[in-house]
Design a protein around this motif. Structure first.
Motif, short mmCIF file in Angstrom:
data_model
loop_
_atom_site.label_atom_id
_atom_site.label_comp_id
_atom_site.label_asym_id
_atom_site.label_seq_id
_atom_site.Cartn_x
_atom_site.Cartn_y
_atom_site.Cartn_z
N HIS A 110 -10.48 18.15 11.01
CA HIS A 110 -9.36 17.62 11.76
C HIS A 110 -9.36 18.04 13.23
N ARG A 129 0.81 -1.21 0.00
CA ARG A 129 0.00 0.00 0.00
C ARG A 129 0.85 1.26 0.00
N ARG A 175 -0.02 14.20 17.98
CA ARG A 175 0.65 13.44 16.93
C ARG A 175 0.33 11.95 17.02
N ALA A 201 -4.20 19.40 9.00
CA ALA A 201 -4.27 17.97 9.26
C ALA A 201 -3.12 17.27 8.56
N TRP A 202 -1.96 17.89 8.60
CA TRP A 202 -0.82 17.31 7.89
C TRP A 202 -0.43 15.98 8.51
N PRO A 203 0.03 15.07 7.70
CA PRO A 203 0.51 13.80 8.26
C PRO A 203 1.71 14.05 9.18
N VAL A 204 1.89 13.14 10.11
CA VAL A 204 2.93 13.31 11.11
C VAL A 204 4.31 13.41 10.46
N LEU A 205 4.49 12.67 9.36
CA LEU A 205 5.80 12.71 8.71
C LEU A 205 6.14 14.14 8.29
N LEU A 236 -0.57 14.30 0.36
CA LEU A 236 -0.51 15.60 1.00
C LEU A 236 0.84 16.27 0.80
N ASP A 287 -1.45 8.45 1.73
CA ASP A 287 -1.98 9.69 2.29
C ASP A 287 -0.87 10.73 2.41
N GLU A 344 -3.80 8.41 10.30
CA GLU A 344 -3.14 8.01 9.05
C GLU A 344 -3.24 6.51 8.85
N ASP A 372 0.45 18.82 -1.81
CA ASP A 372 -0.15 20.06 -1.30
C ASP A 372 0.87 20.85 -0.51
N ASP A 429 4.91 16.87 9.77
CA ASP A 429 5.19 17.57 11.03
C ASP A 429 6.65 17.39 11.38
#
Lengths: 215, 804
Positions: free
Chosen positions: B755, A130, B775, A194-198, A173, A169, B782, A176, A200
């Motif tokens: 969110h 995935r 987080r 709502a950004w993915p943690v990666l 993003l 996901d 996610e 963006d 951040d």
């Protein structure tokens, strides 16, 4: 990510379909096809790009695959190849070669780029997984983001500290993020976005470095 | 006889000469006009009344109602102007001014009363028809216009001065003030506007002014408690004042002014006053002053908030002080321990790590937290009326430092350890009265509500309860249940379901054991007859299988911590027991799988060794199952090498062909306690701390047991480091599930959600048990997106859709 796929048709030239020499396309296919299976394998692809005089690390190869709607990496099925060539109105090596430079402009529109970008994800990842393996990501991002992401170098050096694959996901993003982020990343909003943690973590990683270079 | 009627002047002269003039004379002379006129009798009055009547009912142009109405007013005015006002103005001194005013007003009221009666026909007929003010009203208006309006300023000044004199401590004529202020009210003709604008506003201003000056002086010169005492006294005085002579509406307003000038203005300064501010009051536990503080400032809207803030900071400071002390204490013991560790070469391998954690376990820290909490609970309850501001302040303060990590273990873990020490038969709780244990537990649970990592506590609590139950270390069933019910109250049933399950398991196990014994005795009657009571530890329900007394506890997987399946090869006598029980158990249930957890077992061995020259022949050794297996080896051999032990006791793992590492660790730990200073049952050659394959073990026949019953320390009695890590892993894993479950629940309910809301709702759901990092929640979101439970909304990247 489906948005924009339909725009492929825009690039069909105006003249009539029956002016295409199908037999010639089939001949082209046969020249580079795999000896045993009816498809173009990795060697065939190498041969194809050699003929078209493009480097295999050029983004054009990826755009070409996108135009062919190829499903499996390093592989074109006969149908993909023939249909692709028909769509590109190319029934000879020369015609195909002429089209290649135009391909790069095919992704200049943001929506087309997004469609291409999402295609690149599906195309590059192993079909049974995935997410995008980190090794693939290392190759893909410089290719695809060249000139499109001001923090590409930082992003690549950040990725080299990571081991986990990139989820779809996060990948989505990231585009963006690349499109909106400013030079000192001051417009990044961790709390409300709502950004993915990666991402951040990337910003955590990059901000001090950016500050240092700014001083 | 035909009445020709009366012309106006004739009529009026009758009224004036027989009515007004004598009345005015009497009133001026301060006489009782009723008595004086009593002689004239009703006849005279009747005459006037009839005259008025006649003058009103005559036909136009001789209908004089309107003229009479006007003439009455002008006459009143003339009288007021000519005799009343000068009389008031003639007075000297404030009090006499007020007195004269009061007298004149009451006279005027009498006159108006006479007028209304005499001219009542006009009131009934003319006033009504023409919608004019009634005679009474008109009469009062005359007074107001002619007298009141022209002297109101001096009256007010006089009254204010008198009030001021009273505030300064003089005795004043309150009834006079009351009377004068009533005039202000009556001048409003049923409304309070005159009173409010002519008296109340200036009065309040004066009051504000006065208290501004006074309280500034107090604030400068007095300590906070004195300030409050004065403020308190003055409130009472002002209230009394208000009740005595002010109109009802003023009281509230007066208090507002007072509160503003005295309480609010100086609040900040007074609260933080050196040596006597709130902090000093708290430090010295000045209950009366604190109570007064609460009483005073709860009057003021928002007045308690700064107090709450200071209370919070103060508690927090005190709490952090505790934390700091505890930390430095641990630091010290740690460095001592490591120094000691370097010097000491004894056979007991106490790692510095476990030493430090055991000192952090010291329940004193938790006890000090509890007593801190007790102190402030009492304060907030007794002095601050459990006001929400203070309970919140307390909560926030405690949440802050209770969650500070002290040493290597989290506070949650220390809490669990303290619980254990209260409930463990070897801990402090065993020496306390049951009710004391329960109060302690209750207090602990109260404090526990401030903990953010409740799940960590739960995990440790579960492990410790498991040990207590399995090793019979729990000294009171009731106390255990008490703790569980308290936790249930504060965290909900799901929090304690596992704990309850464990207790149920133990109870069910007792029944199972009894049934097993009956079953066994009927089926294998031949083996009954072994002297049952020889083994002290085995309970009376133990079953004698062969030469072994045997009892089993069946635990439900899931309720209990996961215990690693061990690879111990047990002696054949024990194996027989297990086979018998399995027979019995399989007969009763078909779907259940029995798994033996030997690491939790224990047993007693009888031996004639280690008795020395004592009178008794045999002693009992109480050991863990694993130690028992080791000791039993010496029934057959005099010397056993380490390699042999490993070989015999541990199954080889299929993969590596060697005994598992866990098995080796267990063996080492068991051997260490069998060779410890107090229970040196075995000796090893060579005598060093390392274990190697060729090491030779023999029974230490020199050792003499000090008691008939010798307890060998069991390696698993305490929670060791490995288990701690395992507990933390479990917690991390559980949290993941909890967050995911919360996300799914929220999304299921809302279908699409942005969110921030999602993060908020999920935190809200998780908060009773732990505080998830944003987080961590994001990570789970996610994960759920990639597992296609959620998708980002098409319209916006920052909202999600639930994919059902």
């Amino acid at each position: 990510m489906r948005r924009g796929l339909t725009r492929l048709s825009r690039f069909q030239p105006a003249h009539r379909r029956d002016s295409i020499d199908y037999a010639a396309i089939h001949d082209m296919f046969n020249v580079i096809r795999d000896a045993h299976v009816e498809k173009i394998g990795p060697e065939g692809i190498q041969a194809l790009f050699d003929r078209l005089e493009i480097d295999t690390l050029d983004i054009a190869t990826l755009i070409f695959a996108w135009k062919l709607r190829a499903k499996v990496p390093f592989e074109f099925s006969k149908k993909e190849f023939v249909d692709g060539c028909v769509n590109l109105r190319a029934d000879s090596w020369d015609k195909l070669k002429k089209i290649i430079p135009a391909l790069k402009s095919a992704i200049s529109d943001p929506n087309d780029f997004r469609s291409f970008y999402m295609y690149a994800f599906e195309y590059s990842k192993p079909p049974e997984q995935r997410s995008l393996p980190i090794e693939t990501a290392h190759q893909l991002f410089p290719l695809i983001f060249e000139g499109r992401f001001i923090h590409l170098d930082l992003w690549m050096s950040f990725l080299s500290t990571r081991r986990l694959p990139i989820s779809k996901d996060t990948y989505t993003l990231l585009l963006d993020f690349a499109n909106t982020i400013n030079e000192d990343m001051s417009n990044y909003d961790e709390q409300n976005g709502a950004w993915p943690v990666l991402l951040d973590e990337f910003v955590d990683f990059a901000r001090p470095k950016l500050k240092k270079t700014a001083q | 006889m035909e009445d020709l009627g009366i012309d106006f002047d004739t009529g009026w002269s009758i009224i004036e000469s027989r009515g007004f003039e004598p009345l005015a004379a009497v009133l001026d002379a301060d006489g009782d006009y009723r008595r004086r006129h009593g002689t004239d009798g009703p006849k005279e009055w009747n005459h006037i009344y009839t005259t008025v009547y006649k003058m009103c009912i005559q036909k136009t142009p001789r209908s004089y109602a309107k003229d009479l109405y006007q003439r009455v007013q002008s006459t009143l005015k003339a009288y007021l102007r000519s005799s009343c006002l000068p009389a008031i103005q003639r007075t000297t001194g404030e009090e006499s001014l007020l007195r004269e005013l009061r007298r004149r007003w009451s006279n005027h009221k009498l006159m108006v009363k006479w007028v209304t009666r005499t001219f009542s026909y006009i009131d009934r007929y003319y006033v009504k028809r023409n919608e004019e003010p009634s005679l009474e009203h008109a009469g009062y208006m005359c007074f107001r216009k002619e007298v009141f309006d022209s002297i109101v300023a001096s009256v007010r000044k006089a009254a204010l001065n008198i009030v001021q004199r009273e505030r300064d401590g003089d005795n004043v004529d309150r009834s006079l003030l009351r009377g004068v202020l009533d005039i202000f009210v009556e001048m409003g003709m049923g409304k309070l506007d005159v009173y409010t604008s002519e008296w109340e506003a200036p009065f309040l201003e004066e009051t504000a002014d006065f208290y501004r000056r006074t309280s500034a002086k107090w604030a400068e010169e007095d300590s906070f408690p004195d300030f409050m005492r004065k403020a308190d006294c003055n409130i009472i005085e002002e209230l009394e004042r208000a009740a005595q002579y002010l109109n009802g509406q003023t009281q509230e307003r007066l208090l507002r002014v007072y509160e503003e000038e005295v309480l609010i203005v100086h609040q900040k300064k007074m609260l933080s006053k050196d040596n006597s501010g709130l902090v000093a009051l708290l430090e010295n536990n000045k209950k009366d002053d604190l109570l007064r503080l609460y009483r005073l400032y709860s009057r003021v809207p928002q007045g308690l908030i700064p107090v709450g803030q200071i209370l919070k900071n103060h508690i927090q400071k005190e709490g952090m002080e505790l934390v700091r002390e505890q930390r430095s204490f641990i630091e010290n013991t740690k460095s001592e321990a490591s120094q000691k560790g370097m010097r000491d070469d004894g056979p007991t391998p106490v790692t510095p790590r476990s030493a430090s954690s055991s000192s952090a376990d010291k329940p004193e820290y938790i006890q000090r937290l509890i007593s801190l909490h007790d102190r402030y609970t009492e304060l907030v309850t007794n002095c601050f009326g459990r006001h929400a501001v203070f309970t919140k302040a307390m909560k926030e303060a405690f949440e802050r430092f209770v969650n500070e990590q002290v040493g290597d273990s989290s506070t949650a873990q220390l809490f669990a350890n303290y619980c254990d020490s209260l409930l463990n038969s070897g801990g402090r709780g065993a020496k306390m009265a049951e009710s004391d244990v329960e109060t302690q537990l209750e207090k602990l649970v109260k404090l526990f509500t401030y903990l953010t990592e409740k799940d960590v506590f739960q995990e440790f609590c579960r492990k410790q309860l498991a040990k207590r139950l399995l090793l019979d270390r729990s000294h009171s069933d009731d106390a255990e249940r008490h703790l569980i019910s308290k936790l249930k109250q504060s965290c909900g049933a799901h929090f304690t379901s596992k704990l309850e399950g464990m207790i149920t398991d133990i109870n069910v196990s007792r029944d199972t054991q009894t049934q097993f014994r009956e079953w066994y005795n009927t089926r294998h009657r031949e083996s009954v007859g072994f002297p049952g009571n020889a083994m002290g530890t085995t309970s009376s329900t133990a079953v004698a299988v062969g030469s072994v007394e045997f009892s089993v506890r069946v635990l439900t997987t899931g309720h209990w911590p996961t215990y690693s399946e061990d690879s111990v090869v047990i002696p054949s006598a024990l194996e027989l027991c297990e086979r018998r029980f399995k027979e019995f158990y399989d007969m009763r249930t078909s779907q259940r799988v029995l798994r033996w957890v030997h690491s939790l077992g224990k047993g007693a061995l009888e031996t004639s060794l280690f008795t020395g020259k004592r009178a008794y022949q045999r002693i009992e050794l109480h050991v863990s199952t694993h130690q028992l297996c080791i000791l039993v080896l010496f029934n057959l051999h005099d010397h056993v090498t380490y390699a042999q032990m490993l070989e015999t006791l541990h199954q080889k793992s299929r993969k590596t062909g060697t005994p598992s590492r866990d098995g080796e660790d267990l063996l080492k730990a068991s051997l260490v306690s069998l060779m410890s200073r107090k229970t040196p049952l075995l000796v090893k050659e060579p005598r060093n701390r390392e274990f190697s394959a060729t090491d030779m073990f023999t029974l230490n026949t020199q050792f003499v047991s000090p008691k008939r019953r010798l307890n060998v320390p069991m390696p698993m009695a305490r929670i060791n480091e490995q288990e701690k890590e395992a507990a933390h892993d479990t917690v991390v894993e559980d949290r993941r599930h909890a967050i995911e479950a919360a996300i799914v629940r929220v999304m299921k309910q809302h279908k699409t959600l942005d969110h921030q809301r999602l993060i908020m709702e999920v935190s809200k759901l998780c908060n009773p048990v732990f505080k998830p990092e944003p987080r961590a929640i994001k990570n789970r979101i996610e994960e759920l997106i990639s597992r296609e439970y959620l998708a980002r909304d098409d319209s916006s990247n920052s909202s999600y859709r639930y994919l059902a």
